[in-house]
Design an enzyme around this catalytic site. Sequence first.
Site, short mmCIF file in Angstrom:
data_model
loop_
_atom_site.label_atom_id
_atom_site.label_comp_id
_atom_site.label_asym_id
_atom_site.label_seq_id
_atom_site.Cartn_x
_atom_site.Cartn_y
_atom_site.Cartn_z
CG HIS A 186 53.81 31.45 41.07
ND1 HIS A 186 53.52 32.73 40.30
CD2 HIS A 186 54.80 31.58 41.40
CE1 HIS A 186 54.75 33.26 40.16
NE2 HIS A 186 55.65 32.62 41.09
CG HIS A 221 46.75 31.46 34.38
ND1 HIS A 221 47.99 31.60 34.99
CD2 HIS A 221 45.93 30.83 35.04
CE1 HIS A 221 47.83 30.66 36.12
NE2 HIS A 221 46.55 30.49 36.44
CB VAL A 255 55.66 38.94 22.79
CG1 VAL A 255 56.72 37.71 22.39
CG2 VAL A 255 55.69 40.16 21.73
CG MET A 256 51.22 34.33 23.72
SD MET A 256 50.29 35.04 25.20
CE MET A 256 48.87 35.57 24.20
N GLY A 257 54.48 34.36 26.79
CA GLY A 257 55.65 33.89 27.45
C GLY A 257 56.43 35.01 28.12
CG HIS A 260 54.30 36.94 36.38
ND1 HIS A 260 54.02 37.25 37.55
CD2 HIS A 260 54.10 35.83 36.14
CE1 HIS A 260 53.51 36.13 38.18
NE2 HIS A 260 53.54 35.22 37.42
NE ARG A 269 57.33 30.67 38.11
CZ ARG A 269 56.20 30.90 37.97
NH1 ARG A 269 55.33 29.76 38.10
NH2 ARG A 269 55.75 32.02 37.49
CG ASP A 311 53.52 29.58 30.83
OD1 ASP A 311 53.52 28.48 31.40
OD2 ASP A 311 52.59 30.28 31.33
NE ARG A 336 50.50 26.00 39.88
CZ ARG A 336 50.58 27.42 39.52
NH1 ARG A 336 49.63 28.11 39.55
NH2 ARG A 336 51.95 27.75 38.89
C1 SDX Z 1 51.27 32.27 34.27
O1 SDX Z 1 50.01 34.96 38.11
C2 SDX Z 1 50.82 33.83 38.23
O2 SDX Z 1 51.36 33.54 39.17
C3 SDX Z 1 50.67 33.28 36.77
C4 SDX Z 1 51.58 32.19 36.67
C5 SDX Z 1 51.36 30.89 37.72
O3 SDX Z 1 52.54 30.07 37.98
O4 SDX Z 1 50.27 30.50 37.95
O5 SDX Z 1 52.93 32.58 36.86
C6 SDX Z 1 51.75 31.38 35.23
O6 SDX Z 1 49.97 32.68 33.82
C7 SDX Z 1 52.32 33.31 33.56
C8 SDX Z 1 51.83 34.20 32.39
C9 SDX Z 1 51.57 33.67 31.25
N1 SDX Z 1 51.06 34.62 30.20
C10 SDX Z 1 51.62 34.96 29.27
O7 SDX Z 1 52.76 34.85 28.90
C11 SDX Z 1 50.59 35.81 28.28
C12 SDX Z 1 51.42 37.27 27.91
N2 SDX Z 1 51.54 38.04 28.98
C13 SDX Z 1 50.91 39.10 29.25
O8 SDX Z 1 49.46 39.20 28.59
C14 SDX Z 1 50.88 39.80 30.79
O9 SDX Z 1 52.32 40.15 30.93
C15 SDX Z 1 50.08 39.07 31.73
C16 SDX Z 1 48.71 38.90 31.21
C17 SDX Z 1 50.72 37.81 32.25
C18 SDX Z 1 50.08 40.14 32.93
O10 SDX Z 1 49.08 40.88 32.63
P1 SDX Z 1 48.93 42.37 33.63
O11 SDX Z 1 49.74 42.31 34.84
O12 SDX Z 1 47.62 42.57 33.50
O13 SDX Z 1 50.01 43.66 32.69
P2 SDX Z 1 49.15 44.29 31.44
O14 SDX Z 1 48.93 43.31 30.33
O15 SDX Z 1 48.33 45.28 31.58
O16 SDX Z 1 50.72 44.77 30.77
C19 SDX Z 1 51.36 45.96 31.25
C20 SDX Z 1 51.90 46.66 30.15
C21 SDX Z 1 51.06 46.77 29.06
O17 SDX Z 1 51.65 48.03 28.36
P3 SDX Z 1 51.30 49.43 28.56
O18 SDX Z 1 49.59 49.40 28.09
O19 SDX Z 1 51.20 49.83 29.91
O20 SDX Z 1 51.87 50.45 27.50
O21 SDX Z 1 53.01 45.76 29.77
C22 SDX Z 1 52.67 45.47 28.22
C23 SDX Z 1 51.36 45.75 28.11
O22 SDX Z 1 50.89 46.02 26.92
N3 SDX Z 1 52.79 44.07 28.26
C24 SDX Z 1 53.41 43.41 27.11
C25 SDX Z 1 53.48 41.86 27.60
N4 SDX Z 1 53.27 41.92 28.94
C26 SDX Z 1 52.85 42.96 29.19
N5 SDX Z 1 53.49 43.67 25.98
C27 SDX Z 1 53.84 42.80 25.12
N6 SDX Z 1 54.08 41.40 25.29
C28 SDX Z 1 53.59 40.93 26.59
N7 SDX Z 1 53.86 39.73 27.00
#
Ligand code: SDX
Length: 374
Positions: A186, A221, A255-257, A260, A269, A311, A336
């Site tokens: 990815h 991640h 909220v996990m999962g 992005h 995917r 995820d 990976r």
């Molecule tokens: C993978 O990069 C890749 O390609 C990774 C991957 C791969 O194949 O290699 O696709 C695999 O790592 C998938 C991601 C798995 N992680 C999670 O599921 C953890 C939960 N997700 C988040 O923490 C978050 O969405 C990230 C870390 C994935 C992305 O983070 P960013 O781009 O830094 O965005 P952010 O955390 O700054 O969020 C932006 C906004 C925020 O709100 P505001 O402050 O702007 O009001 O969106 C909200 C966040 O609070 N937000 C969420 C959220 N994800 C974003 N709110 C609640 N739950 C969430 N999961």
Amino acid sequence: MSDDIKKGLMGVIVDETSISKVMPEINSLTYRGYAAQDLCANCNFEEVAYLILNKELPNKKQLLKFVKQERNERKLSKTLLNVIKEMPKKSHPMDVARTAVSVMGLEDKETTDNSPDANLRKTMRIFAKTPVALAAFYRLRKGKKIISPKKNLSFAENFFYMCFGKVPQKDIVKAFDVSLILYAEHSFNVSTFTARTITSSLSDIHGAITGAIASLKGPLHGGANEEVMHMMNKIKRPENALKWINNALENKSVVMGFGHRVYKSGDSRVPTMREYFGKVAKIKKDKKFEKIYDIVEKVMIDRKNIHPNVDYPTGPTYHLMGFDTDFFTPIFVISRIIGWSAHIIEQHATNKLIRPLAAYNGSHYRKVSQIKDR
Ligand code: SDX
């Protein structure tokens, strides 16, 4: 903070790659130009691994050779087996994977050779041995005997066999194979960027993959697939899901999962993995997690416009397949390794030391006082 600072390298293009791209025109992740869904429908994981590493899909002869190489490299050294046997049983399997690859680096005769050919040979060894090391730990920590790999089994079948002593029905194996294809690569995600950063000092592939595994472990991640399962276990029943997710949003929990860095209207995917999650749930006659999945997803999209990432469906799928939750991210690793290796080889081919700048916000210049005066 100054606008010049791109915290988290958000939106920054740091290099070129020919390995994968999310193509908006077909709304899909592509490996070497092929849509991931197309690959899931028409290829097995070994064919896709070959494609990612060698730039083209294999013909029959090339595939046979690749498969044979992988199967011939599965055996672990006595030293590595002993290291695994000595590991504390409570170790996280991601730390086991990280340590196993590090030990492989100590033993590999070509560790310091960073040529493309040597790196491909080392990739095959790491790719073949890491699942065997993980499965050995899976058995040992349960007090069970290690099961040696079998050369007549595919990569996916062999992993089931080494963990459980049997290969499940073919639809389950296919769902697992599809998850491996979707996890394989990815672009510049954090673990791959870690691997490329390590490589950029002209360090070796074992070190780069060891670092990448550490990076993948984190819950933002790869570790998210395990967190998804913890969340679903907390929710317990579909009747609890609505209240649980509404509470989580009131409390501003992550909220996990979901979410992005690159995909803002859905991870391409997810539909494929969701379909296979449904197939596995049907075979296992267990719809509970699917119901929880749908309720949480709907609320996240309706209330927050935040979509699931890959995820989200893999977590409950691996659970239904019978894997322990802390083995979900290690399964991500065994896939990976292919993407990381392709990036390490690409980085070596076009290397420039990765060394960004930071805006300093520490103390002004000051003089050292004598210790008695401090
Ligand atoms: C993978 O990069 C890749 O390609 C990774 C991957 C791969 O194949 O290699 O696709 C695999 O790592 C998938 C991601 C798995 N992680 C999670 O599921 C953890 C939960 N997700 C988040 O923490 C978050 O969405 C990230 C870390 C994935 C992305 O983070 P960013 O781009 O830094 O965005 P952010 O955390 O700054 O969020 C932006 C906004 C925020 O709100 P505001 O402050 O702007 O009001 O969106 C909200 C966040 O609070 N937000 C969420 C959220 N994800 C974003 N709110 C609640 N739950 C969430 N999961």
